[in-house]
Design an enzyme around this catalytic site. Structure first.
Site, short mmCIF file in Angstrom:
data_model
loop_
_atom_site.label_atom_id
_atom_site.label_comp_id
_atom_site.label_asym_id
_atom_site.label_seq_id
_atom_site.Cartn_x
_atom_site.Cartn_y
_atom_site.Cartn_z
N GLU A 1 1.84 -1.72 2.42
CA GLU A 1 0.71 -2.21 1.64
C GLU A 1 -0.48 -2.38 2.58
O GLU A 1 -0.33 -2.38 3.80
CB GLU A 1 1.04 -3.54 0.96
CG GLU A 1 1.27 -4.73 1.90
CD GLU A 1 -0.01 -5.43 2.33
OE1 GLU A 1 -1.00 -5.44 1.56
OE2 GLU A 1 -0.04 -5.99 3.44
N SER B 1 1.75 -10.35 5.35
CA SER B 1 0.55 -9.81 5.99
C SER B 1 0.73 -9.81 7.51
O SER B 1 1.49 -9.01 8.04
CB SER B 1 -0.68 -10.60 5.55
OG SER B 1 -1.87 -9.92 5.88
N HIS C 1 -1.43 -7.55 -1.28
CA HIS C 1 -2.35 -8.68 -1.41
C HIS C 1 -2.79 -8.79 -2.87
O HIS C 1 -3.94 -8.59 -3.22
CB HIS C 1 -3.54 -8.51 -0.47
CG HIS C 1 -3.21 -8.75 0.97
ND1 HIS C 1 -2.48 -7.86 1.72
CD2 HIS C 1 -3.52 -9.80 1.79
CE1 HIS C 1 -2.36 -8.34 2.96
NE2 HIS C 1 -2.97 -9.51 3.01
#
Length: 363
Positions: free
Chosen positions: A262, A168, A332
């Site tokens: 993503e 992330s 995620h």
């Protein structure tokens, strides 16, 4: 308004091939391996921390002892850890999977939303490259790396030979390291999300362990609508918003390779807007392939009138002349692969399957 959980693919189904186990997200039992003993350092225990004998509290199914996997040093370069117990649990589970662990003395600090001040978080990374463990893992993502990128000694990070891994917000570190030095790092697993939760995924730790030990050669996964592709190039990417935030900075790689992406909590129109930014900046058309992971946990509104992530993918295909592959088990989500950012890989598709060649050998 309805909550959406991944507008591109169904629940991820990944098959790890040419490693020691093959597993799928839909009920197949993943093979795991055990090793005991870990040491970890908390505030108050000093630089060398304390050592624990046997792992406890883990819930993996172990078949036989795992080969020596090396040790992991945990740092917090982004947001603050909310519950220190999750880090302790992550250490126990990593130890059960054969990784000795040590927690940096600043990993549990809190300053506003961050894991310590900017200076303290940079200091944690500097300690990480001086200690003995070969793997440096972020405890969590969140936000915080972007503001300390200019303060990091990137040559020292690369010269250390450490294997840096996170997810992330850690995309900023992965891409800056690649842009500044060309060094490989890893995006996928992180301590709290993937090892410190109440019910950890079975496949994620296996994929992490095998890529850290150099055993994962090919990652195969189901894809419903992949373009035909057979290409090789440098693998790079990560979280879409973080990647876009680096555009125009010294920390954005000038890479012509295989881009993987993503996102979480971003409406499809925002995802499309970020992709449009990359397309109009000339980034997307330079790639050999664009591989999409999962775009999860967003909300649609009634006036979207059918506009969802599949429409974004259709728009992407109309806009760029680059093969697009969907279904990568990355995002995620519980089941995620750990991917080598900056490493040359291959990508090929056939009959509803895609194959990401991580480590190509001639047999």
């Amino acid at each position: 308004m309805s909550t959406q959980n991944d507008g591109i693919t169904q629940a991820p189904r990944a098959t790890k091939t040419r490693g020691k186990a093959a597993a799928a997200a839909h009920g197949d039992h993943a093979q795991a391996h055990a090793a005991h003993g870990h040491d970890h350092e908390h505030a108050g225990h000093g630089e060398h921390g304390h050592e624990c004998g046997e792992a406890c509290g883990h819930d993996h199914h172990h078949a036989h002892p795992m080969p020596e996997a090396g040790g992991i040093y945990l740092v917090s370069p982004s947001s603050a850890v909310q519950d220190p117990a999750t880090v302790e649990l992550a250490c126990q589970r990593l130890a059960a999977d054969g990784f000795q662990t040590r927690v940096d003395r600043g990993a549990l600090l809190t300053h506003q939303r961050f894991a310590g001040t900017d200076k303290q978080r940079v200091a944690g990374l500097e300690r990480a490259i001086k200690q003995k463990h070969p793997i440096v893992m972020a405890t969590r993502g969140g936000y915080g790396l972007s503001r300390i990128l200019p303060a990091i000694d990137w040559k020292a990070m690369a010269d250390s030979g450490k294997r840096f891994v996170g997810f992330s917000d850690f995309t900023a570190f992965n891409l800056a390291l690649l842009a500044q030095t060309g060094a490989v790092s890893y995006s996928g697993a992180s301590a709290v999300a993937d090892f410190g939760g109440a019910e950890p995924d079975e496949l994620t730790p296996l994929l992490f362990g095998e890529i850290m030990r150099g055993e994962l050669e090919i990652l195969s996964f189901e894809t419903r609508d992949a373009d035909s592709v057979d290409a090789r190039g440098v693998l790079w990417g990560g979280n879409l918003a973080v990647l876009c935030s680096l555009l125009g900075t010294p920390y954005f790689p000038k890479t012509r390779g295989i881009l993987f992406l993503e996102e979480v909590g971003e409406h499809p129109y925002r995802v499309e807007r970020m992709l449009a930014q990359l397309a109009q900046a000339g980034v997307l058309d330079k790639q050999k392939a664009i591989v999409l992971g999962h775009f999860s946990n967003y909300r649609l509104a009634p006036h979207d009138a059918g506009f969802d992530m599949p429409e974004v993918v259709k728009w992407l295909r109309r806009t760029v002349k680059v093969p697009v592959v969907t279904g990568l088990p990355y995002g995620h989500i519980p089941t995620k692969a750990t991917l080598p950012v900056g490493q040359k890989v291959g990508i090929a598709t056939e009959r509803g399957m895609a194959h990401l060649v991580i480590d190509e050998h001639v047999h």
